[in-house]
Design a protein around this motif. Structure first.
Motif, PDB file in Angstrom:
ATOM      1  N   LEU A  34      40.346  45.671  33.572  1.00  0.00           N
ATOM      2  CA  LEU A  34      40.090  44.698  34.637  1.00  0.00           C
ATOM      3  C   LEU A  34      38.664  44.759  35.171  1.00  0.00           C
ATOM      4  CD1 LEU A  34      43.425  45.038  36.695  1.00  0.00           C
ATOM      5  CD2 LEU A  34      42.873  43.377  34.899  1.00  0.00           C
ATOM      6  N   ASN A  35      37.860  45.741  34.707  1.00  0.00           N
ATOM      7  CA  ASN A  35      36.489  45.906  35.200  1.00  0.00           C
ATOM      8  C   ASN A  35      35.581  46.228  34.016  1.00  0.00           C
ATOM      9  OD1 ASN A  35      36.784  46.114  38.432  1.00  0.00           O
ATOM     10  ND2 ASN A  35      38.511  47.178  37.468  1.00  0.00           N
ATOM     11  N   ALA A  38      35.355  41.792  37.420  1.00  0.00           N
ATOM     12  CA  ALA A  38      35.678  42.805  38.432  1.00  0.00           C
ATOM     13  C   ALA A  38      37.060  42.513  38.969  1.00  0.00           C
ATOM     14  CB  ALA A  38      34.650  42.803  39.550  1.00  0.00           C
ATOM     15  N   ASN A  39      37.946  43.509  38.886  1.00  0.00           N
ATOM     16  CA  ASN A  39      39.333  43.373  39.330  1.00  0.00           C
ATOM     17  C   ASN A  39      40.026  42.165  38.690  1.00  0.00           C
ATOM     18  OD1 ASN A  39      39.106  45.633  41.075  1.00  0.00           O
ATOM     19  ND2 ASN A  39      38.167  44.330  42.646  1.00  0.00           N
ATOM     20  N   GLY A  40      39.688  41.930  37.417  1.00  0.00           N
ATOM     21  CA  GLY A  40      40.332  40.855  36.662  1.00  0.00           C
ATOM     22  C   GLY A  40      39.738  39.487  36.907  1.00  0.00           C
ATOM     23  N   GLN A  41      38.721  39.356  37.759  1.00  0.00           N
ATOM     24  CA  GLN A  41      38.105  38.077  38.069  1.00  0.00           C
ATOM     25  C   GLN A  41      36.710  37.995  37.441  1.00  0.00           C
ATOM     26  OE1 GLN A  41      39.757  35.608  39.812  1.00  0.00           O
ATOM     27  NE2 GLN A  41      41.501  37.030  39.793  1.00  0.00           N
ATOM     28  N   SER A  78      30.277  48.977  36.062  1.00  0.00           N
ATOM     29  CA  SER A  78      31.469  49.517  36.727  1.00  0.00           C
ATOM     30  C   SER A  78      32.004  50.772  36.057  1.00  0.00           C
ATOM     31  CB  SER A  78      32.579  48.455  36.778  1.00  0.00           C
ATOM     32  OG  SER A  78      32.907  48.001  35.469  1.00  0.00           O
TER      33      SER A  78
END
Length: 314
Positions: free
Chosen positions: A215-216, A234-237, A290
């Motif tokens: 996710l990162n 970042a965080n799946g976005q 990240s």
């Protein structure tokens, strides 16, 4: 008259014998030649042997001026109480002031100069910091059937095949780099991989780097239309704060079957290349990643990867 003559002859013979005996007696000799001298001290012994001529050492600098005299030294029989003593000073070497290369000891190793490249970095011992040769799974890549994909390693390839053509999943595989290889701390690094597809098709997929988890991460990928994507997740976005975040035309030719993707960090920026040609939007400012993982991503029916490497330095 005869007795007088006889007495005279006997007297003359005695005097002659005494003179010859005195003439044979040797005396100590001191010899000096030019500025370099040597002292030869002889002590008489009970018996004298026939003498042998011995040449005295001379100074090479005086060789052109005058010949050195010869000293005759009669060898004596060994005398335990008074052995003969010889003290001499050797002349200086005529090559003392001549410049010459330093001698090399038989145990000394002569080190050849190290060859450097155009950037001045050593090339004799420069090796990739991390290599995914895909001959074996020594790095611990995802293998076997995982979800809707089949991951297979061997023959120098990492192949990912889609098992469900209608899946919405994306194949994602990564490993952590060794602790001594930190992409955030390295001022210069290069990441490369060759991406391949079925004959006549443009490969779909590419590199993920700076991976903390699924996710990162950051990604540099191709699609079947010949477009590229440079994204930060970042965080799946997906974020487009400084990377495009969507597919766009790279401004360089994209080949069918095989393309090499390259990411290079230098001078505070991230540079992106396809087949060693920089894409039109490159470079981007480097920002802290990240994580420190590296891997591959694809959504194609069949995608294969070769020659993955992470190199520190220029």
């Amino acid at each position: 008259m005869r007795p007088y003559v006889l007495i005279t002859l006997i007297t003359l013979l005695a005097v002659n014998s005494f003179a010859q005996s005195s003439a044979r007696r040797q005396k100590p000799v001191i010899f000096s030649a030019s500025s370099d001298w040597q002292k030869v001290t002889l002590k008489p012994t009970a018996r004298l042997q026939p003498s042998r001529p011995t040449s005295a050492a001379t100074n090479p600098a005086d060789a052109n001026t005058s010949p050195a005299p010869t000293v005759t030294v009669p060898p004596a029989q060994p005398d335990r109480t008074a052995p003969a003593e010889v003290v001499s000073t050797a002349p200086p070497s005529p090559y003392a002031n001549r410049p010459s290369a330093p001698p090399v000891s038989p145990n000394e190793t002569v080190t050849q100069p190290t060859r450097t490249g155009s950037s001045g970095a050593s090339t004799s011992d420069f090796r990739p910091a991390f290599t995914g040769d895909f001959a074996t799974n020594r790095n611990g890549w995802k293998a076997g059937i995982k979800g809707d994909y089949h991951f297979q390693i061997g023959m120098g390839r990492y192949s990912i095949r889609k098992r469900n053509v209608n899946t919405q999943q994306v194949a994602f595989s990564y490993v952590s780099l060794p602790p001594d290889i930190n992409l955030n701390n390295a001022d210069l690094f290069t990441i490369k991989v060759d991406v391949m597809a079925d004959s006549g098709r443009i490969p779909t997929g590419g590199l993920v780097f700076g991976v903390r988890d699924s996710l990162n991460f950051n990604a540099f990928t191709l699609n079947g239309k010949g477009e590229i994507s440079i994204i930060r997740v970042a965080n799946g976005q997906v974020f487009s704060d400084y990377m495009p975040g969507d597919f766009f035309s790279p401004g360089v030719p994209i080949d069918k079957n095989r393309n090499r993707l390259t990411i290079r960090r230098k001078d505070g920026g991230l540079y992106f290349y396809v087949n060693e040609r920089e894409v039109r939007t490159s470079p981007y400012p480097f920002r802290t990643l990240s994580g420190n993982g590296i891997g591959m991503i694809t959504s194609g029916y069949w995608t294969s990867f070769q020659k993955l490497s992470v190199t520190l330095g220029p």
